[in-house]
Scaffold this active site. Structure first.
Site, PDB file in Angstrom:
ATOM      1  N   THR A  92       0.669  -1.903   8.953  1.00 42.00           N
ATOM      2  CA  THR A  92      -0.652  -2.063   9.564  1.00 42.00           C
ATOM      3  C   THR A  92      -1.086  -0.655   9.948  1.00 42.00           C
ATOM      4  OG1 THR A  92       0.214  -2.355  11.787  1.00 42.00           O
ATOM      5  CG2 THR A  92      -0.127  -4.366  10.522  1.00 42.00           C
ATOM      6  N   HIS A  93      -2.375  -0.410   9.921  1.00 43.91           N
ATOM      7  CA  HIS A  93      -2.891   0.959  10.147  1.00 43.91           C
ATOM      8  C   HIS A  93      -2.204   1.946   9.215  1.00 43.91           C
ATOM      9  CE1 HIS A  93      -4.652  -0.489  13.972  1.00 43.91           C
ATOM     10  NE2 HIS A  93      -3.552  -1.220  13.994  1.00 43.91           N
ATOM     11  N   SER A 102      -2.253  12.408 -19.335  1.00 35.42           N
ATOM     12  CA  SER A 102      -3.241  13.438 -19.047  1.00 35.42           C
ATOM     13  C   SER A 102      -3.364  14.340 -20.264  1.00 35.42           C
ATOM     14  CB  SER A 102      -2.806  14.249 -17.825  1.00 35.42           C
ATOM     15  OG  SER A 102      -3.372  15.545 -17.869  1.00 35.42           O
ATOM     16  N   GLU A 110      -7.111   1.879 -11.329  1.00 36.93           N
ATOM     17  CA  GLU A 110      -8.265   2.643 -10.833  1.00 36.93           C
ATOM     18  C   GLU A 110      -9.562   2.036 -11.360  1.00 36.93           C
ATOM     19  OE1 GLU A 110      -7.567   6.996 -11.333  1.00 36.93           O
ATOM     20  OE2 GLU A 110      -5.564   6.303 -11.810  1.00 36.93           O
ATOM     21  N   ASN A 135      -0.739   8.013 -15.498  1.00 36.48           N
ATOM     22  CA  ASN A 135      -1.784   7.642 -14.539  1.00 36.48           C
ATOM     23  C   ASN A 135      -2.043   6.139 -14.524  1.00 36.48           C
ATOM     24  OD1 ASN A 135      -2.215  10.339 -13.821  1.00 36.48           O
ATOM     25  ND2 ASN A 135      -3.630  10.634 -15.539  1.00 36.48           N
ATOM     26  N   LYS A 155       2.186  13.607 -16.631  1.00 35.11           N
ATOM     27  CA  LYS A 155       1.388  12.594 -15.940  1.00 35.11           C
ATOM     28  C   LYS A 155       1.471  11.204 -16.569  1.00 35.11           C
ATOM     29  CE  LYS A 155      -1.013  12.811 -12.771  1.00 35.11           C
ATOM     30  NZ  LYS A 155      -2.306  13.409 -12.496  1.00 35.11           N
TER      31      LYS A 155
END
Ligand code: ARG
Length: 464
Positions: free
Chosen positions: A158-159, A280, A293, A288, A286
């Site tokens: 949480t937070h 990438s 996304e 990704n 990379k």
């Protein structure tokens, strides 16, 4: 440059300007509801025949002609023309080409205003079910994960700070329930749009004495719209749909964000399949999480579509106004986005690998602080006081540079005589999760029960 239209040569002397035509045309968008347009027209032909406008032969000709157009559309051989303004004009023009002047009787008592509202509702009515199927498939993937990852424990946050350990299955299922509400919302959308505008004419109703109840039933609608003005201007069902898509977009984006984070080197809780990752062009190392996304990114566009339609409707004068033509572009785009992102999310979830050891090892000892307080509560101390005692122990451990679980019994007892050697037993992920045994909690037996409940829900409609 000028163009011929359905109405040119009548009231209007000149043909339409070419740029105006480009702005005006909606065929590129609304040809998607061509089959619905034909269904609506076949039902309308029956309705006006029953009202004495068409004789048996004429009805037969029109119906056969429309059936032929439906086949051509399915086969991809329907000859669209550059001058077709929208799907309604295209169908009417082609019907005339097929059966001659009798085609001109079909539009008696009907307007494109009630026609488009009907087609659009029919389209959503028949496409909501495939969307629900995709939603269910994603939910089923989550349930499968909850089963296969059973007993994996990781930190709950949480937070964005470690809070308490939880079962990974419990986390997967938390997303099942958000989607269950989406499913419910799409069913509500379906129920609200189940009203037939056809027979409302341009705005005031129709002079043809048709039985609108029979017509509505023929098209599979629950009932005819009770007010012709409202019927041609109402796009609330599309707003409902766009809202449901927007909130679904929110849910998918939250899920995506968490999975992106959990797949980082720092967390390492999960590894995405290469099928849903990209490389990438510059950095060879990379991998990704573009799939996630993209899913996260679509939510913004979904909100945009909802806002766009609401803005179009705001302050719109009664009853049909051409502004309304924006409705389908937005709705179809939201629909396609929803379907595609649901599919990709399901693929990501079904193919990722869970790194159970990393998950378990990530739980910090501080995450058992509530359990230590509960220990004191079980021994009779009021919770508020226990909270204070444990807070002091957390501070003590912090000062000593130790995890909370590594304090000595003497340290514990320095803050409260109630501590005994068994305090250490609360410092395991299993003990902490098992302790949360009330309904809806993360205890293994509760999660099992939840899996069964989720499976049962998948076999029925929400709230059944
Ligand atoms: N293409 C129009 C639309 O999508 C159909 C209705 C046209 N009605 C009219 N009165 N021009 O809204």
């Amino acid at each position: 440059m000028q163009e011929k239209t359905l109405w040119s040569g009548g009231r209007l002397s000149s043909d339409i300007d070419i740029d105006m035509s480009a702005l005006n045309q909606s065929l590129s968008i609304d040809k998607r509801m061509a089959q619905e347009d034909i269904r609506g027209s076949r039902a309308w032909a029956k309705a006006i025949a029953a009202a004495g406008i068409l004789d048996e032969t004429e009805l037969g000709q029109i119906d056969a002609g429309l059936a032929k157009l439906a086949d051509d559309l399915s086969a991809g051989t329907f000859p669209f023309k550059p001058e077709d303004e929208d799907i309604h004009s295209a169908v009417e023009r082609q019907l005339t080409a097929e059966i001659g002047a009798v085609a001109g009787k079909l539009h008696t008592g009907r307007s494109r205003n009630d026609q488009v509202a009907t087609d659009f509702r029919l389209w959503l009515k028949s496409n909501l079910e495939p969307l629900q199927t995709e939603l269910r498939a994603l939910q089923a993937a989550l349930v499968e994960r909850a089963e296969s990852d059973f007993a994996v424990i990781f930190p709950g946050y949480t937070h964005f700070q470690q809070a308490q350990p939880i079962q990974l299955s419990h986390w997967w299922l938390s997303h099942f329930w958000t989607l269950e509400r989406d499913r419910d919302r799409f069913y509500e959308t379906a129920a609200r749009l189940d009203v037939c505008p056809l027979g409302s004419g341009a705005l005031a109703g129709t002079t043809v004495p048709i039985d609108r109840f029979a017509l509505a039933a023929d098209l599979g609608f629950r009932e005819p719209a009770p007010n012709s003005l409202d019927a041609v201007s109402d796009r609330d069902f599309a707003v409902d749909f766009l809202y449901a898509c927007a909130l679904l977009g929110t849910h998918l984006s939250r899920m995506a964000e968490a999975l992106i984070l959990y797949s980082t080197a720092e967390f390492g809780f999960i590894t995405l399949s290469d099928r849903f990752s990209t490389g990438s062009s510059l950095m060879p190392q990379k991998k990704n999480p573009d799939s996630l996304e993209l899913v996260r990114g679509q939510a913004g566009s979904q909100y945009g579509r909802l806002t766009a339609l609401l803005s179009t409707l705001k302050g719109l004068p009664s009853a049909y106004d051409k502004d309304l033509q924006e409705d389908k572009r937005l709705t179809f785009a939201a629909f396609d986005t929803a379907i595609l992102t649901l599919k990709v999310m399901r693929g990501v979830i079904a193919t990722l690998t869970v790194n159970a050891d990393r998950c378990r090892a990530a739980v910090n000892a501080d995450a058992y602080a509530t359990d230590a307080a509960d220990y004191l509560v079980r021994k009779g101390m009021p919770f508020r006081e226990a909270h204070h005692v444990i807070g002091k122990l957390v501070k003590r451990a912090e000062n000593a540079g130790l995890p909370l679980g590594n304090l000595t019994l003497a340290d514990w007892r320095a803050e409260s005589e109630l501590f005994e050697d068994d305090i250490r037993s609360v410092f395991t992920p299993e003990a902490a999760t098992a302790a949360r045994g009330a309904f809806g909690g993360t205890a293994p037996e509760r999660v099992r029960e939840q899996i069964e409940l989720a499976k049962k829900r998948l076999r029925q409609r929400p709230n059944e």
